[in-house]
Design a protein around this motif. Structure first.
Motif, PDB file in Angstrom:
ATOM      1  N   TYR A   3       0.007   3.601   3.650  1.00  0.00           N
ATOM      2  CA  TYR A   3      -0.923   2.593   3.153  1.00  0.00           C
ATOM      3  C   TYR A   3      -0.279   1.219   2.982  1.00  0.00           C
ATOM      4  O   TYR A   3      -0.864   0.341   2.361  1.00  0.00           O
ATOM      5  N   TYR A   4       0.896   1.044   3.541  1.00  0.00           N
ATOM      6  CA  TYR A   4       1.636  -0.196   3.328  1.00  0.00           C
ATOM      7  C   TYR A   4       0.814  -1.433   3.705  1.00  0.00           C
ATOM      8  O   TYR A   4       0.705  -2.379   2.916  1.00  0.00           O
ATOM      9  N   LEU A   5       0.267  -1.456   4.909  1.00  0.00           N
ATOM     10  CA  LEU A   5      -0.481  -2.639   5.343  1.00  0.00           C
ATOM     11  C   LEU A   5      -1.722  -2.887   4.497  1.00  0.00           C
ATOM     12  O   LEU A   5      -2.063  -4.040   4.214  1.00  0.00           O
ATOM     13  N   ASP A   6      -2.377  -1.823   4.076  1.00  0.00           N
ATOM     14  CA  ASP A   6      -3.542  -1.985   3.206  1.00  0.00           C
ATOM     15  C   ASP A   6      -3.143  -2.633   1.881  1.00  0.00           C
ATOM     16  O   ASP A   6      -3.806  -3.562   1.400  1.00  0.00           O
ATOM     17  N   ILE A   7      -2.065  -2.148   1.307  1.00  0.00           N
ATOM     18  CA  ILE A   7      -1.610  -2.695   0.022  1.00  0.00           C
ATOM     19  C   ILE A   7      -1.100  -4.119   0.202  1.00  0.00           C
ATOM     20  O   ILE A   7      -1.351  -4.990  -0.636  1.00  0.00           O
ATOM     21  N   LEU A  59       4.386  -2.254  -3.400  1.00  0.00           N
ATOM     22  CA  LEU A  59       5.065  -2.669  -2.172  1.00  0.00           C
ATOM     23  C   LEU A  59       6.583  -2.585  -2.329  1.00  0.00           C
ATOM     24  O   LEU A  59       7.278  -2.103  -1.424  1.00  0.00           O
ATOM     25  N   ALA A  60       7.091  -3.028  -3.464  1.00  0.00           N
ATOM     26  CA  ALA A  60       8.536  -2.976  -3.697  1.00  0.00           C
ATOM     27  C   ALA A  60       9.038  -1.534  -3.689  1.00  0.00           C
ATOM     28  O   ALA A  60      10.084  -1.236  -3.103  1.00  0.00           O
TER      29      ALA A  60
END
Length: 127
Positions: A3-7, A59-60
């Protein structure tokens, strides 16, 4: 990382929304507008900024970034505290118009610094 890009997109959207809302509230403060007391304008920043903080921490964590190992993250966290301080003085706690206006400008500069640090991934983005 699923879900990285969504977040990330959520985080960027919340940054924009937070900045625009702070700018609006600051303009209303400069005009001494009663609209600044609207319930929506008093509650929305807390909701948006909470989402912003949660998405940033997420994200971090996803990237394995630690403030002690990534100086640009530490710079953003310190700048966030400074931004909150200036913002509070500008919108609520400043005793005079000059103090509020000065704090508003300082908060906007701090916001710009945080954005530039995020873009360059450097605590000294102008270097």
């Amino acid at each position: 990382m699923e879900y990285y890009l969504d977040i990330k997109h959520l985080h960027l959207s919340l940054i924009t929304l937070s900045g625009v809302l702070f700018l609006l509230r600051g303009i209303l403060m400069l005009k001494s507008s009663k609209a600044l007391q609207m319930k929506t304008l008093r509650i929305a920043p807390h909701i948006i900024d909470t989402g912003l903080l949660i998405s940033g921490v997420s994200l971090a964590v996803m990237l394995g970034l630690k403030p002690s190992e990534a100086p640009w993250i530490m710079a953003k966290l310190i700048a966030l505290v400074v931004y909150i301080g200036f913002g509070t003085i500008a919108i609520k706690r400043g005793k005079t118009y000059l103090i509020r206006a000065t704090a508003f400008i300082a908060a906007l500069c701090t916001f710009g610094y945080m954005v530039s640090v995020a873009i360059t991934k450097s605590p000294i983005p102008w270097a």
